[in-house]
Write an enzyme that holds these catalytic residues in place. Structure first.
Site, PDB file in Angstrom:
ATOM      1  N   CYS A  38      71.086  64.116 -56.330  1.00 40.38           N
ATOM      2  CA  CYS A  38      72.073  64.379 -57.515  1.00 40.38           C
ATOM      3  C   CYS A  38      71.595  65.525 -58.519  1.00 40.38           C
ATOM      4  O   CYS A  38      70.725  66.173 -57.895  1.00 40.38           O
ATOM      5  CB  CYS A  38      72.138  63.161 -58.249  1.00 40.38           C
ATOM      6  SG  CYS A  38      70.579  62.719 -59.294  1.00 40.38           S
ATOM      7  N   LYS A  76      73.311  51.081 -71.407  1.00 32.85           N
ATOM      8  CA  LYS A  76      73.806  51.269 -69.958  1.00 32.85           C
ATOM      9  C   LYS A  76      72.835  50.665 -68.919  1.00 32.85           C
ATOM     10  O   LYS A  76      73.205  50.100 -67.784  1.00 32.85           O
ATOM     11  CB  LYS A  76      74.094  52.849 -69.667  1.00 32.85           C
ATOM     12  CG  LYS A  76      74.115  53.228 -68.270  1.00 32.85           C
ATOM     13  CD  LYS A  76      74.587  54.574 -68.044  1.00 32.85           C
ATOM     14  CE  LYS A  76      73.357  55.614 -68.062  1.00 32.85           C
ATOM     15  NZ  LYS A  76      72.593  55.619 -66.588  1.00 32.85           N
ATOM     16  N   ASN A  77      71.400  51.218 -69.182  1.00 33.87           N
ATOM     17  CA  ASN A  77      70.645  51.113 -67.985  1.00 33.87           C
ATOM     18  C   ASN A  77      70.079  49.479 -67.814  1.00 33.87           C
ATOM     19  O   ASN A  77      69.360  49.100 -67.168  1.00 33.87           O
ATOM     20  CB  ASN A  77      69.491  51.992 -68.020  1.00 33.87           C
ATOM     21  CG  ASN A  77      69.777  53.247 -67.729  1.00 33.87           C
ATOM     22  OD1 ASN A  77      71.066  53.355 -67.302  1.00 33.87           O
ATOM     23  ND2 ASN A  77      69.128  54.267 -67.944  1.00 33.87           N
ATOM     24  N   ARG A 122      80.040  58.823 -68.478  1.00 28.63           N
ATOM     25  CA  ARG A 122      79.326  57.696 -67.347  1.00 28.63           C
ATOM     26  C   ARG A 122      78.425  56.796 -68.151  1.00 28.63           C
ATOM     27  O   ARG A 122      78.128  55.766 -68.038  1.00 28.63           O
ATOM     28  CB  ARG A 122      78.458  58.450 -66.642  1.00 28.63           C
ATOM     29  CG  ARG A 122      79.076  59.291 -65.562  1.00 28.63           C
ATOM     30  CD  ARG A 122      78.085  59.683 -64.544  1.00 28.63           C
ATOM     31  NE  ARG A 122      77.126  58.792 -63.954  1.00 28.63           N
ATOM     32  CZ  ARG A 122      76.122  58.908 -63.365  1.00 28.63           C
ATOM     33  NH1 ARG A 122      75.917  60.201 -62.769  1.00 28.63           N
ATOM     34  NH2 ARG A 122      75.429  58.023 -63.024  1.00 28.63           N
ATOM     35  N   ARG A 166      65.549  62.430 -55.761  1.00 31.80           N
ATOM     36  CA  ARG A 166      65.443  60.746 -55.939  1.00 31.80           C
ATOM     37  C   ARG A 166      65.672  59.998 -54.904  1.00 31.80           C
ATOM     38  O   ARG A 166      66.670  59.473 -54.368  1.00 31.80           O
ATOM     39  CB  ARG A 166      66.666  60.536 -56.895  1.00 31.80           C
ATOM     40  CG  ARG A 166      66.646  61.503 -58.249  1.00 31.80           C
ATOM     41  CD  ARG A 166      67.898  60.918 -59.129  1.00 31.80           C
ATOM     42  NE  ARG A 166      67.530  59.671 -59.856  1.00 31.80           N
ATOM     43  CZ  ARG A 166      68.472  59.181 -60.664  1.00 31.80           C
ATOM     44  NH1 ARG A 166      69.536  59.660 -60.774  1.00 31.80           N
ATOM     45  NH2 ARG A 166      68.022  58.140 -61.103  1.00 31.80           N
ATOM     46  N   ASP A 186      65.324  60.732 -70.254  1.00 33.71           N
ATOM     47  CA  ASP A 186      66.750  60.958 -70.766  1.00 33.71           C
ATOM     48  C   ASP A 186      67.035  61.528 -72.189  1.00 33.71           C
ATOM     49  O   ASP A 186      68.194  61.630 -72.470  1.00 33.71           O
ATOM     50  CB  ASP A 186      67.262  59.464 -70.591  1.00 33.71           C
ATOM     51  CG  ASP A 186      67.254  58.944 -69.149  1.00 33.71           C
ATOM     52  OD1 ASP A 186      67.088  59.754 -68.098  1.00 33.71           O
ATOM     53  OD2 ASP A 186      67.398  57.625 -69.284  1.00 33.71           O
TER      54      ASP A 186
HETATM   55  N1  EPU Z   1      61.084  58.146 -56.874  1.00 25.76           N
HETATM   56  C1  EPU Z   1      60.957  58.284 -55.698  1.00 25.76           C
HETATM   57  N2  EPU Z   1      61.008  57.103 -54.640  1.00 25.76           N
HETATM   58  C2  EPU Z   1      61.566  56.173 -54.960  1.00 25.76           C
HETATM   59  C3  EPU Z   1      61.977  55.985 -56.431  1.00 25.76           C
HETATM   60  C4  EPU Z   1      61.520  56.820 -57.332  1.00 25.76           C
HETATM   61  O1  EPU Z   1      60.501  59.534 -55.204  1.00 25.76           O
HETATM   62  O2  EPU Z   1      61.539  55.311 -54.108  1.00 25.76           O
HETATM   63  C5  EPU Z   1      61.069  59.270 -57.799  1.00 25.76           C
HETATM   64  C6  EPU Z   1      62.436  59.736 -58.318  1.00 25.76           C
HETATM   65  O3  EPU Z   1      63.037  60.650 -57.399  1.00 25.76           O
HETATM   66  C7  EPU Z   1      62.311  60.464 -59.727  1.00 25.76           C
HETATM   67  C8  EPU Z   1      61.217  59.353 -60.317  1.00 25.76           C
HETATM   68  O4  EPU Z   1      60.554  58.706 -59.199  1.00 25.76           O
HETATM   69  O5  EPU Z   1      61.915  61.641 -59.686  1.00 25.76           O
HETATM   70  C9  EPU Z   1      61.719  58.190 -61.331  1.00 25.76           C
HETATM   71  O6  EPU Z   1      62.422  57.399 -60.457  1.00 25.76           O
HETATM   72  P1  EPU Z   1      62.753  55.923 -61.128  1.00 25.76           P
HETATM   73  O7  EPU Z   1      62.952  54.891 -60.016  1.00 25.76           O
HETATM   74  O8  EPU Z   1      61.726  55.623 -62.209  1.00 25.76           O
HETATM   75  O9  EPU Z   1      64.250  56.137 -61.782  1.00 25.76           O
HETATM   76  P2  EPU Z   1      65.660  55.607 -61.471  1.00 25.76           P
HETATM   77  O10 EPU Z   1      65.424  53.669 -61.312  1.00 25.76           O
HETATM   78  O11 EPU Z   1      66.219  55.847 -60.533  1.00 25.76           O
HETATM   79  C10 EPU Z   1      66.076  55.108 -63.861  1.00 25.76           C
HETATM   80  C11 EPU Z   1      67.228  55.471 -64.965  1.00 25.76           C
HETATM   81  C12 EPU Z   1      67.306  57.105 -65.227  1.00 25.76           C
HETATM   82  C13 EPU Z   1      66.126  57.423 -65.919  1.00 25.76           C
HETATM   83  C14 EPU Z   1      64.798  57.181 -64.837  1.00 25.76           C
HETATM   84  C15 EPU Z   1      63.731  57.299 -65.473  1.00 25.76           C
HETATM   85  C16 EPU Z   1      69.111  53.762 -64.588  1.00 25.76           C
HETATM   86  C17 EPU Z   1      70.115  53.302 -63.891  1.00 25.76           C
HETATM   87  N3  EPU Z   1      68.379  55.092 -64.246  1.00 25.76           N
HETATM   88  O12 EPU Z   1      66.367  55.887 -62.698  1.00 25.76           O
HETATM   89  O13 EPU Z   1      68.604  56.969 -66.114  1.00 25.76           O
HETATM   90  O14 EPU Z   1      66.197  58.866 -66.165  1.00 25.76           O
HETATM   91  O15 EPU Z   1      64.979  55.502 -64.672  1.00 25.76           O
HETATM   92  O16 EPU Z   1      63.271  56.621 -66.644  1.00 25.76           O
HETATM   93  O17 EPU Z   1      68.220  52.994 -64.922  1.00 25.76           O
HETATM   94  C18 EPU Z   1      70.124  58.106 -67.039  1.00 25.76           C
HETATM   95  O18 EPU Z   1      70.466  57.214 -67.573  1.00 25.76           O
HETATM   96  O19 EPU Z   1      70.499  59.422 -67.427  1.00 25.76           O
HETATM   97  C19 EPU Z   1      69.359  58.193 -65.850  1.00 25.76           C
HETATM   98  C20 EPU Z   1      69.424  59.128 -65.277  1.00 25.76           C
END
Ligand code: EPU
Length: 450
Positions: free
Chosen positions: A131, A37-38, A411, A136, A319
């Site tokens: 969410c 997915k990711n 999802r 986030r 995850d």
């Molecule tokens: N964060 C901030 N500010 C930002 C960006 C992130 O505070 O500008 C915080 C977030 O709030 C969170 C942490 O940093 O607490 C990690 O965020 P990250 O940006 O690394 O995650 P993401 O890109 O939003 C992806 C995956 C998630 C997975 C996380 C961590 C995708 C589409 N989503 O999210 O996947 O948990 O990385 O590995 O790639 C899932 O598949 O169920 C899922 C939630």
């Protein structure tokens, strides 16, 4: 997944409402792991960087992928999706907006920010808001792209960015955010000069994204390490790319098998994506190892408790926190689980307690104490990975369970009931009344129900 507004087109299916599970069946056999997915979502967003026809194969047929199709179509790309092959044509004028309706359904919609800014010099992306797993933010995306010359302002719930010219810079991320790394990486491919991202996320999907971009003509080095360098180029051309197998699906299926004291081979899974997780499973007494075709797992006895803390890759993946807690509920001893990535990713715990688990929350920690067995019960999924944790608990529990609000699980998991059934589980899905349609003329309609 809400019903799409229009009803002229191909039927995608009904959102799943409930999974009934008769617990206590030992899972065994082999099962193929779907595309990640990711990775798929990021590759789809990155295809906007090139005018012309991108082809992605091994794309999972999951709700988030269908949401990303809607995002791409909203932006002006043409998308066809036949079996696991997706064709994206992003020639011509694009509209640089990701609307609230789609971003609020799936945060990864925000992955179009980098590509749109780079290609159009402008983007308007709805602020995702919170969410079910935490607040986030997107401040890191904004700061990093700001350093490259983009200016942002907020306009009625939208983040609007303008970048007549993006210039390569050294960017030190405060935290190795996956999303921020991806948006900077995609934007930098068409920026002027050299961008260096320090403290970059190192997940396997970042490596895939970089390989895909390089096949499109980008010049990216260092992906998979914490320093990624990107030399900007004038333009990119479309590529063909195979989405790799999903490490989180592989880990989830492994835990379902181990929780029932079973034995299975996960075909196509890559053990090297899950080293820390695999090591923890071995510490519980499970067998875990690479095979010629994927990963082999087995467990014959009650697991031993282990402590773990979620961290960015290569640490223990957040995850898999909920699925792992479900597995540890009947482990011998006490496990201490620390969630470091998201602030409120423990909604599954209250549901596990309804099944007889002894799990206590203390801030960002869950203390999991041994219970002899879990008992089947009706429970509710609050989010994707938490929902899968409940399914794993129900598979190992005594008697019947019902996991409700299965649309969360759809999802990210392709054909989960069928995969579990093929391993010997007794599960039955029921679907809601709302049909979901999408105007995708070339989509295969053979799969009525997800
Ligand atoms: N964060 C901030 N500010 C930002 C960006 C992130 O505070 O500008 C915080 C977030 O709030 C969170 C942490 O940093 O607490 C990690 O965020 P990250 O940006 O690394 O995650 P993401 O890109 O939003 C992806 C995956 C998630 C997975 C996380 C961590 C995708 C589409 N989503 O999210 O996947 O948990 O990385 O590995 O790639 C899932 O598949 O169920 C899922 C939630």
């Amino acid at each position: 997944m809400a019903a799409a507004p229009e009803v002229t087109g191909s039927r995608i299916g009904h959102p799943m409402s409930t999974l009934r599970i008769e617990g206590g069946h030992r899972l065994s056999g082999s099962v193929a792991v779907s595309g990640a997915k990711n990775s798929a979502l990021k590759l789809m967003a990155a295809s906007l960087l090139a005018g012309g026809r991108t082809v992605l194969t091994n794309v999972p047929r999951i709700a988030d992928v269908f949401t990303m199709i809607e995002v791409l179509r909203h932006v002006g790309a043409t998308v066809a999706f036949e079996a696991d092959v997706m064709t994206i044509d992003a020639s011509g004028e694009l509209r640089s907006e990701a609307p609230y309706e789609l971003v609020s359904r799936m945060r990864a919609s925000g992955n179009v920010l980098g590509p749109l800014l780079a290609r159009q010099g402008h983007c308007r992306v709805a602020m995702p808001g919170g969410c079910n797993i935490g607040s986030r933010g997107i401040d890191l995306h904004e700061q990093a792209l700001g350093r490259m010359g983009a200016s942002f302002h907020f306009d009625r719930g939208y983040l609007e960015g303008v970048a007549p010219v993006l210039a390569g810079k050294r960017i030190v991320l405060e935290y190795p955010s996956r999303g921020a790394t991806e948006n900077v990486l995609t934007a930098a491919t068409l920026a002027r000069g050299r961008t260096v991202i320090d403290n970059a996320a190192r997940e396997p999907d970042i490596v895939d994204l970089a390989e895909f971009l390089n096949q499109m003509g980008a010049r990216v080095t260092g992906a998979g390490t914490s320093t990624i360098a990107i030399e900007g180029v004038e333009s990119l051309t479309p590529a063909t790319y195979r989405v790799p197998s999903d490490p989180i699906e592989a880990g989830s299926l492994a835990l379902a098998v181990l929780a029932t004291r079973g034995e299975a081979e996960l075909i196509g899974a890559r053990a090297q994506d899950l080293d820390v997780f695999g090591g923890k499973l071995a510490d519980t007494g499970a067998r875990w190892g690479a095979t010629e075709r994927g990963i082999g797992v087995s467990m014959r006895r009650r697991p031993v408790a282990v402590d773990f803390a979620t961290l960015p890759y290569p640490g223990f993946p957040t995850d898999l926190q909920a699925p792992m807690i479900a597995y540890l509920c009947t482990a011998e001893g006490t496990s201490i689980v620390t969630e470091n990535v998201f602030e409120s990713r423990f909604a599954h715990v209250a549901e596990l307690v309804r099944m007889g688990a002894d799990v206590r929350l203390e801030g960002q920690q869950a203390v999991v104490r041994r219970v002899p067995r879990l008992e089947g019960a009706p429970v509710r999924a609050h989010d994707l990975r938490g929902g899968v944790g409940l399914i794993i608990a129900a598979l190992s529990a005594d008697g019947p369970s019902e996991v409700r609000e299965m649309h969360h699980v759809e999802r990210g998991y392709e054909d989960l009931p069928a995969k579990l059934r093929s391993l010997g589980a007794e599960v039955e899905a029921t679907w809601g009344d709302d049909e979901v349609w999408m105007d995708l003329p070339q989509v295969s309609t053979t799969r009525d129900t997800p």
